[in-house]
Design a protein around this motif. Structure first.
Motif, PDB file in Angstrom:
ATOM      1  N   GLN A   1      -6.781   5.930  -0.809  1.00  0.00           N
ATOM      2  CA  GLN A   1      -6.450   6.605   0.446  1.00  0.00           C
ATOM      3  C   GLN A   1      -5.005   6.388   0.871  1.00  0.00           C
ATOM      4  N   LEU A   2      -4.201   5.779   0.017  1.00  0.00           N
ATOM      5  CA  LEU A   2      -2.831   5.448   0.371  1.00  0.00           C
ATOM      6  C   LEU A   2      -1.953   6.691   0.358  1.00  0.00           C
ATOM      7  N   GLU A   3      -1.274   6.957   1.477  1.00  0.00           N
ATOM      8  CA  GLU A   3      -0.422   8.147   1.586  1.00  0.00           C
ATOM      9  C   GLU A   3       1.018   7.869   1.176  1.00  0.00           C
ATOM     10  N   LYS A   4       1.525   6.670   1.499  1.00  0.00           N
ATOM     11  CA  LYS A   4       2.913   6.322   1.197  1.00  0.00           C
ATOM     12  C   LYS A   4       2.954   5.067   0.330  1.00  0.00           C
ATOM     13  N   PRO A   5       2.932   5.216  -0.978  1.00  0.00           N
ATOM     14  CA  PRO A   5       2.932   4.037  -1.852  1.00  0.00           C
ATOM     15  C   PRO A   5       4.206   3.203  -1.725  1.00  0.00           C
ATOM     16  N   GLY A   6       5.302   3.799  -1.332  1.00  0.00           N
ATOM     17  CA  GLY A   6       6.542   3.058  -1.174  1.00  0.00           C
ATOM     18  C   GLY A   6       6.510   2.067  -0.025  1.00  0.00           C
ATOM     19  N   ARG A   7       5.594   2.280   0.903  1.00  0.00           N
ATOM     20  CA  ARG A   7       5.479   1.394   2.063  1.00  0.00           C
ATOM     21  C   ARG A   7       5.063  -0.015   1.647  1.00  0.00           C
ATOM     22  N   ILE A   8       4.266  -0.129   0.586  1.00  0.00           N
ATOM     23  CA  ILE A   8       3.844  -1.445   0.101  1.00  0.00           C
ATOM     24  C   ILE A   8       5.077  -2.260  -0.271  1.00  0.00           C
ATOM     25  N   ARG A   9       6.004  -1.633  -0.951  1.00  0.00           N
ATOM     26  CA  ARG A   9       7.230  -2.307  -1.387  1.00  0.00           C
ATOM     27  C   ARG A   9       8.080  -2.722  -0.191  1.00  0.00           C
ATOM     28  N   GLU A  10       8.210  -1.837   0.797  1.00  0.00           N
ATOM     29  CA  GLU A  10       8.986  -2.146   1.993  1.00  0.00           C
ATOM     30  C   GLU A  10       8.405  -3.347   2.729  1.00  0.00           C
ATOM     31  N   VAL A  11       7.088  -3.354   2.896  1.00  0.00           N
ATOM     32  CA  VAL A  11       6.428  -4.436   3.622  1.00  0.00           C
ATOM     33  C   VAL A  11       6.597  -5.749   2.864  1.00  0.00           C
ATOM     34  N   ARG A  12       6.412  -5.703   1.556  1.00  0.00           N
ATOM     35  CA  ARG A  12       6.541  -6.915   0.742  1.00  0.00           C
ATOM     36  C   ARG A  12       7.952  -7.494   0.845  1.00  0.00           C
ATOM     37  N   ARG A  13       8.954  -6.635   0.811  1.00  0.00           N
ATOM     38  CA  ARG A  13      10.338  -7.104   0.884  1.00  0.00           C
ATOM     39  C   ARG A  13      10.685  -7.623   2.275  1.00  0.00           C
ATOM     40  N   THR A  14      10.142  -7.000   3.314  1.00  0.00           N
ATOM     41  CA  THR A  14      10.392  -7.481   4.669  1.00  0.00           C
ATOM     42  C   THR A  14       9.748  -8.843   4.877  1.00  0.00           C
ATOM     43  N   ILE A  15       8.554  -9.040   4.331  1.00  0.00           N
ATOM     44  CA  ILE A  15       7.899 -10.345   4.398  1.00  0.00           C
ATOM     45  C   ILE A  15       8.785 -11.391   3.723  1.00  0.00           C
ATOM     46  N   ALA A  16       9.339 -11.058   2.572  1.00  0.00           N
ATOM     47  CA  ALA A  16      10.222 -11.990   1.862  1.00  0.00           C
ATOM     48  C   ALA A  16      11.471 -12.299   2.689  1.00  0.00           C
TER      49      ALA A  16
ATOM     50  N   ARG B   1      -0.880  -8.432   7.813  1.00  0.00           N
ATOM     51  CA  ARG B   1      -2.066  -7.623   8.109  1.00  0.00           C
ATOM     52  C   ARG B   1      -1.874  -6.205   7.582  1.00  0.00           C
ATOM     53  N   GLU B   2      -0.669  -5.648   7.785  1.00  0.00           N
ATOM     54  CA  GLU B   2      -0.377  -4.314   7.287  1.00  0.00           C
ATOM     55  C   GLU B   2      -0.429  -4.292   5.757  1.00  0.00           C
ATOM     56  N   GLN B   3       0.092  -5.341   5.134  1.00  0.00           N
ATOM     57  CA  GLN B   3       0.072  -5.420   3.674  1.00  0.00           C
ATOM     58  C   GLN B   3      -1.374  -5.420   3.162  1.00  0.00           C
ATOM     59  N   PHE B   4      -2.241  -6.168   3.825  1.00  0.00           N
ATOM     60  CA  PHE B   4      -3.648  -6.190   3.436  1.00  0.00           C
ATOM     61  C   PHE B   4      -4.256  -4.801   3.544  1.00  0.00           C
ATOM     62  N   ASN B   5      -3.984  -4.121   4.665  1.00  0.00           N
ATOM     63  CA  ASN B   5      -4.529  -2.778   4.867  1.00  0.00           C
ATOM     64  C   ASN B   5      -4.002  -1.799   3.830  1.00  0.00           C
ATOM     65  N   LEU B   6      -2.719  -1.913   3.487  1.00  0.00           N
ATOM     66  CA  LEU B   6      -2.144  -1.025   2.476  1.00  0.00           C
ATOM     67  C   LEU B   6      -2.768  -1.271   1.103  1.00  0.00           C
ATOM     68  N   ARG B   7      -2.986  -2.539   0.771  1.00  0.00           N
ATOM     69  CA  ARG B   7      -3.637  -2.846  -0.514  1.00  0.00           C
ATOM     70  C   ARG B   7      -5.054  -2.290  -0.544  1.00  0.00           C
ATOM     71  N   PHE B   8      -5.747  -2.392   0.577  1.00  0.00           N
ATOM     72  CA  PHE B   8      -7.110  -1.872   0.666  1.00  0.00           C
ATOM     73  C   PHE B   8      -7.108  -0.354   0.498  1.00  0.00           C
ATOM     74  N   GLN B   9      -6.158   0.322   1.158  1.00  0.00           N
ATOM     75  CA  GLN B   9      -6.053   1.776   1.032  1.00  0.00           C
ATOM     76  C   GLN B   9      -5.725   2.179  -0.405  1.00  0.00           C
ATOM     77  N   ALA B  10      -4.862   1.403  -1.056  1.00  0.00           N
ATOM     78  CA  ALA B  10      -4.497   1.712  -2.440  1.00  0.00           C
ATOM     79  C   ALA B  10      -5.707   1.564  -3.361  1.00  0.00           C
ATOM     80  N   ALA B  11      -6.523   0.564  -3.108  1.00  0.00           N
ATOM     81  CA  ALA B  11      -7.694   0.329  -3.948  1.00  0.00           C
ATOM     82  C   ALA B  11      -8.739   1.422  -3.771  1.00  0.00           C
ATOM     83  N   THR B  12      -8.806   2.000  -2.581  1.00  0.00           N
ATOM     84  CA  THR B  12      -9.803   3.038  -2.326  1.00  0.00           C
ATOM     85  C   THR B  12      -9.237   4.444  -2.522  1.00  0.00           C
TER      86      THR B  12
END
Length: 71
Positions: A39-54, A26-37
Motif C-alpha cells: 500500500q506504499l505510495e511514496k517509496p522514497g519517503r522510507i529513505r528520507e525518514v531513515r536519513r532524518t533519523i540518522a 513511528r512513521e518509519q514503522f508505518n511505512l515499512r508496514f505499508q510496503a509489506a502490504t
C-alpha cells in the motif's frame, strides 16, 4: 512532510529532537508496514525518514558530553 535539513535540527532542543525522533520512528514503522502490504505510495519517503533519523541520532551523540572528558 518535506525533508528536514540539518540546520533546522541544530536549532532544536534535546527534548524537541527526542520527540521528533519518536515520531519519525513511528512513521518509519508505518511505512515499512505499508510496503509489506503493498500500500506504499511514496517509496522514497522510507529513505528520507531513515536519513532524518540518522541525522537526529548523530546530533544527539555529538551533544552528549564525552565520558571522562575534563578529568
Amino acid at each position: 512532510m518535506a525533508q528536514i535539513k540539518i540546520e533546522d535540527l541544530k536549532v532544536q532542543s534535546d527534548d524537541q529532537l527526542a520527540v521528533q525522533l519518536s515520531e519519525l520512528k513511528r512513521e518509519q514503522f508505518n511505512l515499512r508496514f505499508q510496503a509489506a502490504t503493498g500500500q506504499l505510495e511514496k517509496p522514497g519517503r522510507i529513505r528520507e525518514v531513515r536519513r532524518t533519523i540518522a541525522r537526529i541520532k548523530t546530533l544527539q551523540s555529538a551533544r552528549k558530553p564525552v565520558a571522562g572528558e575534563g578529568a
